[in-house]
Design a protein around this motif. Structure first.
Motif, PDB file in Angstrom:
ATOM      1  N   GLU A  43       8.170  13.125 -35.671  1.00  0.00           N
ATOM      2  CA  GLU A  43       7.185  13.019 -34.326  1.00  0.00           C
ATOM      3  C   GLU A  43       7.511  14.213 -33.413  1.00  0.00           C
ATOM      4  O   GLU A  43       6.857  14.519 -32.471  1.00  0.00           O
ATOM      5  CB  GLU A  43       7.744  11.638 -33.540  1.00  0.00           C
ATOM      6  N   LYS A  44       8.734  15.090 -34.062  1.00  0.00           N
ATOM      7  CA  LYS A  44       9.310  16.215 -33.242  1.00  0.00           C
ATOM      8  C   LYS A  44       9.473  15.500 -31.853  1.00  0.00           C
ATOM      9  O   LYS A  44       9.240  16.160 -30.765  1.00  0.00           O
ATOM     10  CB  LYS A  44       8.205  17.308 -33.052  1.00  0.00           C
ATOM     11  N   MET A  45      10.255  14.312 -31.758  1.00  0.00           N
ATOM     12  CA  MET A  45      10.608  13.925 -30.561  1.00  0.00           C
ATOM     13  C   MET A  45      11.974  14.065 -30.354  1.00  0.00           C
ATOM     14  O   MET A  45      12.989  13.869 -31.185  1.00  0.00           O
ATOM     15  CB  MET A  45      10.431  12.164 -30.634  1.00  0.00           C
ATOM     16  N   TYR A  46      12.344  14.813 -29.288  1.00  0.00           N
ATOM     17  CA  TYR A  46      13.937  15.130 -29.131  1.00  0.00           C
ATOM     18  C   TYR A  46      14.537  14.241 -28.246  1.00  0.00           C
ATOM     19  O   TYR A  46      15.757  13.759 -28.492  1.00  0.00           O
ATOM     20  CB  TYR A  46      13.907  16.568 -28.435  1.00  0.00           C
ATOM     21  N   ILE A  47      13.905  13.695 -27.231  1.00  0.00           N
ATOM     22  CA  ILE A  47      14.538  12.612 -26.417  1.00  0.00           C
ATOM     23  C   ILE A  47      13.398  11.531 -25.973  1.00  0.00           C
ATOM     24  O   ILE A  47      12.534  12.122 -25.969  1.00  0.00           O
ATOM     25  CB  ILE A  47      15.088  13.147 -25.151  1.00  0.00           C
ATOM     26  N   GLU A  48      13.810  10.278 -26.198  1.00  0.00           N
ATOM     27  CA  GLU A  48      12.915   9.363 -25.737  1.00  0.00           C
ATOM     28  C   GLU A  48      13.880   8.079 -25.092  1.00  0.00           C
ATOM     29  O   GLU A  48      14.629   7.493 -25.781  1.00  0.00           O
ATOM     30  CB  GLU A  48      12.315   8.544 -26.948  1.00  0.00           C
ATOM     31  N   SER A  49      13.607   7.881 -24.021  1.00  0.00           N
ATOM     32  CA  SER A  49      14.055   6.752 -23.188  1.00  0.00           C
ATOM     33  C   SER A  49      13.134   5.759 -22.331  1.00  0.00           C
ATOM     34  O   SER A  49      12.014   6.495 -22.076  1.00  0.00           O
ATOM     35  CB  SER A  49      15.250   7.390 -22.017  1.00  0.00           C
ATOM     36  N   VAL A  50      13.418   4.648 -22.488  1.00  0.00           N
ATOM     37  CA  VAL A  50      12.722   3.547 -21.593  1.00  0.00           C
ATOM     38  C   VAL A  50      13.345   3.053 -20.413  1.00  0.00           C
ATOM     39  O   VAL A  50      14.737   2.552 -20.597  1.00  0.00           O
ATOM     40  CB  VAL A  50      12.299   2.752 -22.498  1.00  0.00           C
ATOM     41  N   PHE A  51      13.159   2.864 -19.382  1.00  0.00           N
ATOM     42  CA  PHE A  51      13.540   2.422 -18.169  1.00  0.00           C
ATOM     43  C   PHE A  51      12.840   1.153 -17.952  1.00  0.00           C
ATOM     44  O   PHE A  51      11.472   1.190 -18.008  1.00  0.00           O
ATOM     45  CB  PHE A  51      13.520   3.236 -16.972  1.00  0.00           C
ATOM     46  N   LYS A  52      13.364   0.210 -17.427  1.00  0.00           N
ATOM     47  CA  LYS A  52      12.680  -1.335 -17.062  1.00  0.00           C
ATOM     48  C   LYS A  52      12.468  -1.340 -15.637  1.00  0.00           C
ATOM     49  O   LYS A  52      13.832  -1.311 -14.951  1.00  0.00           O
ATOM     50  CB  LYS A  52      13.016  -2.287 -17.686  1.00  0.00           C
ATOM     51  N   GLU A  53      11.398  -1.979 -14.675  1.00  0.00           N
ATOM     52  CA  GLU A  53      11.443  -2.145 -13.402  1.00  0.00           C
ATOM     53  C   GLU A  53      11.035  -3.313 -13.168  1.00  0.00           C
ATOM     54  O   GLU A  53       9.921  -3.646 -13.885  1.00  0.00           O
ATOM     55  CB  GLU A  53      10.676  -1.062 -12.577  1.00  0.00           C
ATOM     56  N   LYS A  54      11.675  -4.364 -12.653  1.00  0.00           N
ATOM     57  CA  LYS A  54      10.760  -5.805 -12.098  1.00  0.00           C
ATOM     58  C   LYS A  54      10.509  -5.470 -10.722  1.00  0.00           C
ATOM     59  O   LYS A  54      11.194  -5.243  -9.691  1.00  0.00           O
ATOM     60  CB  LYS A  54      11.935  -6.745 -12.258  1.00  0.00           C
ATOM     61  N   ASN A  55       9.118  -5.270 -10.502  1.00  0.00           N
ATOM     62  CA  ASN A  55       8.609  -4.550  -9.369  1.00  0.00           C
ATOM     63  C   ASN A  55       8.285  -5.872  -8.357  1.00  0.00           C
ATOM     64  O   ASN A  55       8.162  -7.044  -8.937  1.00  0.00           O
ATOM     65  CB  ASN A  55       7.261  -3.869  -9.487  1.00  0.00           C
ATOM     66  N   PRO A  56       8.521  -5.731  -7.179  1.00  0.00           N
ATOM     67  CA  PRO A  56       7.903  -6.899  -6.206  1.00  0.00           C
ATOM     68  C   PRO A  56       6.649  -7.501  -6.192  1.00  0.00           C
ATOM     69  O   PRO A  56       6.308  -8.469  -5.807  1.00  0.00           O
ATOM     70  CB  PRO A  56       8.366  -6.414  -4.783  1.00  0.00           C
ATOM     71  N   ASP A  57       5.840  -6.780  -6.934  1.00  0.00           N
ATOM     72  CA  ASP A  57       4.426  -7.193  -7.207  1.00  0.00           C
ATOM     73  C   ASP A  57       4.350  -8.271  -8.369  1.00  0.00           C
ATOM     74  O   ASP A  57       3.304  -8.926  -8.508  1.00  0.00           O
ATOM     75  CB  ASP A  57       3.595  -6.206  -7.675  1.00  0.00           C
ATOM     76  N   GLY A  58       5.547  -8.659  -9.041  1.00  0.00           N
ATOM     77  CA  GLY A  58       5.622  -9.805  -9.726  1.00  0.00           C
ATOM     78  C   GLY A  58       5.426  -9.110 -11.124  1.00  0.00           C
ATOM     79  O   GLY A  58       5.426  -9.934 -12.137  1.00  0.00           O
TER      80      GLY A  58
END
Length: 119
Positions: A40-55
């Motif tokens: 994929e020629k992907m050098y960096i892939e990161s996933v962050f998770k947020e639990k938002n106040p909107d539920g």
């Protein structure tokens, strides 16, 4: 040219546990997941998770990718096939993903050389 992206995706209500299962799957199969990145020629892939106040829960996908890589949808890897299954089940397509605007990118020169050599 290197493409740097940060995009926010919303997880469907009721699919939060499945979305966590997805991230756990990728982490548990780390070596095989990383092995898919070269095509994929992907050098960096990161996933962050947020639990938002909107539920809602949101995933923020950060990536650094070169041009001309293979699309994940075309991959024969079991990792990518499972990744797409989770994506289809968990990502709320009624919500328009938010692409963050890149204002500044600093990449260490030795890393930039590796990326240029690969391009």
């Amino acid at each position: 040219m290197t493409k740097i992206e940060l995009t926010r995706f919303r997880i469907k209500k009721g699919k939060e546990a499945k979305a966590q299962e997805w991230m756990d799957f990728l982490n548990e199969h780390h070596a095989d997941t990383v092995a898919t990145m070269a095509g994929e020629k992907m050098y960096i892939e990161s996933v962050f998770k947020e639990k938002n106040p909107d539920g809602y829960t949101y995933f923020y996908w950060y990536s650094v990718q070169g041009e001309g890589g293979n699309a994940v949808e075309e991959s024969e890897s079991y990792i990518d096939k499972k990744h797409i299954e989770y994506w289809d089940e968990c990502i709320d397509m009624e919500y328009k993903p938010v692409d963050m605007k890149l204002e500044e990118s600093l990449i260490a020169p030795n890393i930039e050389k590796v990326i240029e050599r690969d391009a």
